[in-house]
Design an enzyme around this catalytic site. Structure first.
Site, PDB file in Angstrom:
ATOM      1  CG  HIS A  44      -1.773  -1.196   1.353  1.00 55.55           C
ATOM      2  ND1 HIS A  44      -2.948  -1.391   0.662  1.00 55.55           N
ATOM      3  CD2 HIS A  44      -1.571  -2.322   2.100  1.00 55.55           C
ATOM      4  CE1 HIS A  44      -3.452  -2.572   0.984  1.00 55.55           C
ATOM      5  NE2 HIS A  44      -2.633  -3.152   1.837  1.00 55.55           N
TER       6      HIS A  44
ATOM      7  CB  SER B 282      12.612  23.126 -14.439  1.00 57.65           C
ATOM      8  OG  SER B 282      11.734  24.220 -14.587  1.00 57.65           O
TER       9      SER B 282
END
Length: 484
Positions: free
Chosen positions: A156, A277
């Site tokens: 999970h 970026s």
């Protein structure tokens, strides 16, 4: 004159219709296969006495010349529909129709294209399997270096139990080994010959299907002519296998993205597989892994498209089948390209051992072993031990204390007594890992055994692939150098 349309339809065809219906844009994938298929068919026709020796000799030499010239140098007239008719038209220009027009005796484009697809696809499948084997070999080498590198496993996406990084890497090997097995199994159903099935009912000429099977390196023949020309389940099976492989590769890409984040920080992807970026100069973005995730999703879409094309087609050949090819080859090349990228990323990752160990020691990942220890030392049922350890964890969180500081109070509450050394051993992540020496477990000695076993099986698969490739290459060599 258009050799395909001149009889029944004349030469009347609109340019936009021709462009809309042609398959020439993606027939480059079967150009070589078609030449091989033509040569094998002509050899068989000559050996069966269906065409003369001198005609067969001229046709075969003409086909070799076309092969050397390359598809890009042919007259790719869309009105000819496909590469089969382009090649035949080119041959007629060279030799005249009285000679070249005999090549198609006892054959249809229907069984021809079905054969070409199998010839082209079988080689691509082997290339994919070979690249997977090479990738897994490198993953095993990386695992060898990290048998003792402690980390944490997740369920999970929450801390679960301590493992080693090698054990984590072997989860990739285990999954992708099944992809290799699926593709090798699919190869059996790809490598069967439909040549000789004709349009759908074979032919009245006394052809020898066993001979063309042998010449083209097939392992068997399809024994029903209607099925032979219409069957595309071998494509469906391959595309389904590639979609499953894509799911496994996508999981790897997802974990590369996730574990390379600052929050996890357990690995670093090499610069050549990242970008930055346009505005934020500090960024190192895992672009290749992200693009791979997206590209791999197209394998699912391609599979569903082909399933939908095929789902309601009647026997036998329908032109709809042509539209399967671009989706097949898109899946094949997306897979080949992505394996190369994933392999490159895994081979060059930097492993942050300290961060991995830090995570393994955090957040109660040893709780399961503590419960197991209570069962072994006190004889209580596991479900009871589960509840007791859960209470220890809860109190540890609420009181902001280590488990060792609260466990004895909880054990006393339940009238249980366990040696302190056993408790401390249970709470030690590395001891947890060492104890898990069941087959498939993370214990270093067990991981070493699995690495050895995986290597042995990969060598076996590689030998099988090499033998198949040698057979295919022998077919090409024999047919492209054949002389009557």
């Amino acid at each position: 004159m258009n050799i395909l349309r001149r009889g029944r339809l004349g030469n009347s065809i609109k340019e936009d219709v021709a462009k809309y219906t042609t398959s020439l844009d993606f027939d480059k994938e079967i150009f070589e296969a078609d030449i091989l298929c033509d040569i094998a068919h002509v050899i068989m026709l000559y050996e069966q006495g269906i065409i003369k020796k001198e005609d067969a000799k001229k046709i075969i030499e003409g086909l070799k010349e076309i092969y050397k010239k390359g598809m890009e140098n042919l007259n790719l007239d869309p009105s000819l529909d496909d590469i089969h008719m382009v090649i035949e038209s080119e041959l007629i220009k060279k030799l005249g129709e009285d000679v070249a027009g005999r090549m198609h005796t006892g054959r249809s484009r229907n069984d021809e294209v079905a054969t070409d697809l199998r010839i082209a696809l079988r080689e691509k499948v082997l290339i994919i399997v070979k690249s997977l084997i090479e990738m897994l070999k490198d993953i095993l080498e990386l695992a060898e270096k990290h048998k003792e590198t402690l980390t944490v496993g997740y369920t999970h996406l929450q801390h679960a139990q301590p493992v080693t990084f090698a054990h984590h890497l072997l989860s990739y090997v285990s999954a992708i080994e099944r992809d290799i097995l699926r593709l090798l199994d699919a190869y059996k159903r790809i490598n069967i010959s439909p040549l000789g099935c004709g349009a759908m009912a074979t032919t009245g000429f006394k052809i020898n299907r066993e001979r063309t099977k042998e010449l083209l390196g097939f392992d068997a023949i399809i024994e029903n002519s209607m099925d032979g020309v219409s069957a595309r389940d071998f494509i469906l099976e391959t595309m389904a296998d590639l979609a499953i492989l894509g799911t496994n590769l996508s999981k790897i890409c997802e974990e590369l993205v996730l574990f390379s984040t600052y929050e996890f920080g357990t690995i670093e992807i090499a610069n050549e597989f990242c970008s930055t970026s346009s505005i934020m100069p500090q960024k190192k973005n895992p672009d290749v892994a992200e693009i791979a995730r997206a590209k791999l999703s197209t394998l699912n879409g391609n599979l569903v498209t082909v399933l939908t094309i095929l789902k309601a087609l009647p026997n036998t050949y329908n032109r709809d089948l042509q539209e399967i090819s671009p989706h097949l080859w898109n899946s094949v090349y997306t897979t080949i390209d992505t394996i190369k990228m994933v392999h490159g990323m895994l081979k060059t990752i930097k492993v942050n051992k300290e961060r991995m160990e830090e995570l393994a020691n955090a957040n109660y990942s040893t709780a399961t072993e503590l419960a197991d220890t209570l069962v072994r030392e006190t004889g209580i049922p596991f479900r009871t031990a589960h509840g007791i350890v859960g209470e220890v964890v809860r109190r540890s969180i609420e009181e902001k204390k280590d488990m060792i500081e609260v466990i004895y109070e909880v054990l006393e509450k339940y009238n249980l007594n366990v040696d302190e050394e056993k408790i401390r051993k249970a709470l030690d992540p590395y001891e947890n890992v060492k104890m898990r020496d069941v087959v498939g477990g993370p214990a270093p000695e067990e991981v070493e055994k699995r690495i050895k076993a995986f290597k042995e099986r990969l060598n076996k698969y590689e030998k099988e692939v090499n033998e198949k490739m040698q057979k295919i290459n022998k077919v090409k060599e024999t047919l492209l150098s054949y002389e009557i």
